[in-house]
Design an enzyme around this catalytic site. Sequence first.
Site, mmCIF file in Angstrom:
data_model
loop_
_atom_site.group_PDB
_atom_site.id
_atom_site.type_symbol
_atom_site.label_atom_id
_atom_site.label_comp_id
_atom_site.label_asym_id
_atom_site.label_seq_id
_atom_site.Cartn_x
_atom_site.Cartn_y
_atom_site.Cartn_z
ATOM 1 N N ASP A 25 0.866 -1.167 0.000
ATOM 2 C CA ASP A 25 0.000 0.000 0.000
ATOM 3 C C ASP A 25 0.916 1.235 0.000
ATOM 4 O OD1 ASP A 25 -2.351 1.618 0.484
ATOM 5 O OD2 ASP A 25 -1.691 1.731 2.570
ATOM 6 N N ASP A 27 -0.093 5.142 0.895
ATOM 7 C CA ASP A 27 -0.289 6.116 1.975
ATOM 8 C C ASP A 27 -0.209 5.424 3.331
ATOM 9 O OD1 ASP A 27 -1.089 8.826 0.761
ATOM 10 O OD2 ASP A 27 -2.331 7.418 -0.371
ATOM 11 N N THR A 127 -2.506 0.886 -4.482
ATOM 12 C CA THR A 127 -3.007 2.021 -3.720
ATOM 13 C C THR A 127 -4.391 2.461 -4.170
ATOM 14 O OG1 THR A 127 -2.618 4.348 -3.168
ATOM 15 C CG2 THR A 127 -1.737 3.598 -5.273
ATOM 16 N N SER A 129 -5.182 5.423 -3.894
ATOM 17 C CA SER A 129 -4.970 6.833 -4.194
ATOM 18 C C SER A 129 -4.909 7.083 -5.696
ATOM 19 C CB SER A 129 -3.658 7.296 -3.564
ATOM 20 O OG SER A 129 -3.379 8.626 -3.943
ATOM 21 N N LYS A 161 -10.662 -0.309 -2.361
ATOM 22 C CA LYS A 161 -10.662 -1.015 -1.081
ATOM 23 C C LYS A 161 -11.847 -0.471 -0.277
ATOM 24 C CE LYS A 161 -5.615 -0.825 -1.278
ATOM 25 N NZ LYS A 161 -4.382 -0.297 -0.655
HETATM 26 MG MG MG Z 1 -2.637 3.124 3.571
#
Ligand code: MG
Length: 243
Positions: A25, A27, A127, A129, A161
């Site tokens: 992952d 962040d 991610t 993001s 997610k």
């Molecule tokens: Mg994270």
Amino acid sequence: MEQAINLYLQKRGFKAFTPKAVFFDMDGVLFDSMPYHAASWAQTCTSFGLEMDKTEAYMHEGRTGASTINILTRRHWGREATEQEIADIYAEKCRLFNACPEAPKMPGAQQVLEAVKQAALTIVVVTGSGQQSLLDRLNTNYPGFFTPELIVSSKDVKHGKPHPEPYLMALQRTGLHPWEAMVVENAPLGVRSATAAEIFTIAVNTGPLPESALLQEGADMLFPSMTALAESGLFAQLARHDA
Ligand code: MG
């Protein structure tokens, strides 16, 4: 570690754990960006009349912006947000995040990546993001570890997610079975996504949540920090000898 692996095999009904890749992952794992995300969310929500404190922002980590916004509007306005509202609220959150100082590299992450590379395990980023500023920084801040086709971001998946799709896509891109990979995650919903994809999941508790928030989502191992994971020697023990 041996006990954690045996429990994992038992729980999943798999015969052997033979890791060939580690899915990271981003962040809260590679970048210490969560304090800025949480603060940006909290401030945005206040200005739109949607209360969410920083701790709740950590609990929603990993969700798409739209999904987080809909949870809040259902609670405070009794309805889903319109597309325009989602766009406006998310734009404000991104504006505040981009006005924050550059998120530092997560302490210990460099050492973890080096240990994984040393162990001949493939490195993948998975991610939720779509924050281009951070995606661009992966290669400048961690040169020599990532390849573009092995970065799965919010742009590549339909479901974010905690849906397993991001991790299933990482399995597909690497051509691996669940028992041939490991995940490193810091967020409860990230752990839920990874375990739903039946991958051995290492939680690193780099934020303010209690350990139980990660363990109850099914994490197979837990470390208090990336530094602790680096110092554990875990990846050296799981080194790949057939590569
Ligand atoms: Mg994270």
